[in-house]
Design an enzyme around this catalytic site. Structure first.
Site, short mmCIF file in Angstrom:
data_model
loop_
_atom_site.label_atom_id
_atom_site.label_comp_id
_atom_site.label_asym_id
_atom_site.label_seq_id
_atom_site.Cartn_x
_atom_site.Cartn_y
_atom_site.Cartn_z
N CYS A 148 17.38 -1.45 -5.53
CA CYS A 148 17.75 -2.51 -4.59
C CYS A 148 18.88 -3.31 -5.22
O CYS A 148 18.99 -3.39 -6.45
CB CYS A 148 16.55 -3.40 -4.30
N ASN A 175 15.34 1.77 2.71
CA ASN A 175 14.30 0.77 2.96
C ASN A 175 13.20 1.30 3.85
O ASN A 175 13.44 2.19 4.68
CB ASN A 175 14.93 -0.47 3.61
N TYR A 231 14.72 -13.05 0.69
CA TYR A 231 13.68 -12.54 1.58
C TYR A 231 12.44 -13.45 1.60
O TYR A 231 11.65 -13.39 2.53
CB TYR A 231 13.26 -11.13 1.16
N ARG A 233 16.69 -0.03 14.52
CA ARG A 233 16.67 -1.33 13.83
C ARG A 233 16.70 -2.48 14.83
O ARG A 233 16.01 -3.49 14.64
CB ARG A 233 17.87 -1.44 12.88
N HIS A 286 11.95 -6.73 -2.20
CA HIS A 286 12.15 -7.78 -1.19
C HIS A 286 11.07 -8.85 -1.24
O HIS A 286 10.82 -9.56 -0.26
CB HIS A 286 12.26 -7.19 0.22
#
Length: 421
Positions: free
Chosen positions: A164, A144, A244, A90, A194
């Site tokens: 989500c 995700n 987002y 990440r 998102h």
């Protein structure tokens, strides 16, 4: 009832366990299996999970294992919450795109594509093992990028629904602002994972009064501050975008900010070390306050409601989920995965009708849907050309020079996770 959590060593897991304990009348779990390849994390998280069950008087059994087949054997539902490559991957997703002037984020843009490429093959392997041991089990995906991962699962014929926590978080926020119980709030929630907008906030159900104008009029400043978007923009739009959307509506501003501070991955990694130290305390028998800062607020309640509905336990009649479009949004392909309100039951999720979508939002949805199609092709079949096509199609990238550079960097940083590379 047996439920399995793949990625059970996650620091998220005590949030989920707390929900199972508090909402045991809604979802009577007899056995909860936490599966994770990391024995060290399993020992810490599993110990706290058992203490949470004991403190709240839950009689269910919690087991831990690193064996996937053992974990999913006989499970009624399997919840996926894994992170291939961990926080180190990440960290890369959030940094190398910034070198090209593009947003670095774990689900959006080039970083999101990298995560999809690492994750889809692993999730499909897990789902195949689930189908072999129990073809009737539901798969609930919280991993995700949820939209792409859920599309991969559905395309492969698995019984899957994506989940989500954005919608439930907004529902709770709006309920607090209006001084009503959350169950009174029904969101006209539309978009992709998102990439969503609240186009109405209704009291009492799908046909209830729309109080969104009142919310924006009386609480617009607070809502805008939470989203980190200017209040005049919300007034102009007349809707509430998910946070987002800031990556799209204020892309360059976000890039400048991200270049001047530590990555979110670095913050989360530090937080996880602290959380695991807390979990090691044998006196701790409830989720610590620090966990709220980790993210995933209300995740457990959404997961319990969805699992209960899929397994025939009733509960909330309508839930926001990720599932096949199948004509719900006529401007998108039927096999696009959308995030909307749906009636959920043992046969799966059936999206509720959606009011016509403003072209301002429909256009962006269509663009990102096309990207997600190309991203899934790259995840399933590999190849530099497919990665390049997906990046070139993304509305936050779009220029061939950026796409070329990002393609090379994505492959270089993820080679160990890409069998074809």
């Amino acid at each position: 009832m047996k439920l399995t959590v793949v990625g059970g060593g996650s620091t998220y897991t005590p949030e989920l366990v707390d929900g199972f304990a508090r909402l045991r009348d809604t979802l009577p779990v007899e056995e909860l299996v936490l599966m994770d390849p990391s024995q060290d994390r399993l020992e810490l998280v599993g110990g706290l999970a058992r203490r949470i069950f004991t403190r709240q008087g839950h009689t269910g059994r919690i087991t831990t294992t690193s064996s996937l087949d053992e974990a999913v054997d006989g499970a009624d539902a399997v919840l996926l919450q894994l992170r291939v490559g961990g926080q180190a991957a990440r960290e890369q997703d959030e940094t190398w795109p910034l070198e090209c002037g593009c947003v670095g984020q774990e689900t959006t843009g080039a970083g999101g594509l990298a995560k999809a490429l690492r994750t889809v093959p692993v999730v499909l392997y897990i789902a195949d093992r689930v189908r072999r041991t129990n073809p009737h089990a539901w798969i609930i995906d919280f991993t995700n990028p949820v939209g792409i991962v859920t599309r991969a699962l559905l395309r492969a014929g698995h019984k899957a629904v994506g989940l989500c926590n954005v919608a439930i978080g907004l529902q709770r926020k709006f309920a607090a602002l209006l001084s009503v119980v959350p169950s009174e709030i029904h969101l006209d929630h539309v978009g992709l994972n998102h990439l969503t907008w609240e186009t109405a906030v209704r009291l009492g159900g799908p046909e209830g009064e729309d109080v969104l104008p009142k919310l924006l009029g009386e609480h617009g400043d607070r809502i805008a501050a939470d989203l980190r978007l200017p209040r005049p923009l919300l007034d102009t739009l007349g809707v509430v975008p998910s946070y987002y959307l800031r990556y799209y509506y204020a892309h360059d501003e976000v890039v400048r900010e991200l270049r001047t501070k530590p990555s979110r991955a670095a913050e989360v990694a530090a937080m996880e070390r602290e959380l695991l130290a807390l979990y090691a305390d044998p006196a701790l028998d409830e989720k610590p306050e620090l966990l709220a800062r980790r993210g995933g607020a209300f995740y457990s309640e959404a997961a319990v409601a969805l699992a209960a509905a899929l397994l025939g336990g009733g509960g909330t009649p309508y839930q926001v989920v990720n599932t096949y479009n199948r004509g719900t949004l006529p401007f998108l392909p039927d096999d696009a995965v959308i995030e909307v309100q749906a009636a959920v039951g043992p046969k799966g999720a059936a999206p509720l009708p959606v009011h016509p979508v403003d072209p301002l939002y429909a256009g962006l949805m269509a663009d990102v849907t096309a990207y997600e199609h190309l991203a899934l092709e790259a995840a399933l079949h590999g190849g530099r050309d497919r990665v390049f096509r997906a990046l070139l199609s993304h509305p936050l990238i779009g220029q061939y020079a950026y796409a070329e550079t990002l393609t090379d960097r994505l492959i270089a940083h993820n080679r160990e996770h890409l069998a074809w590379a």
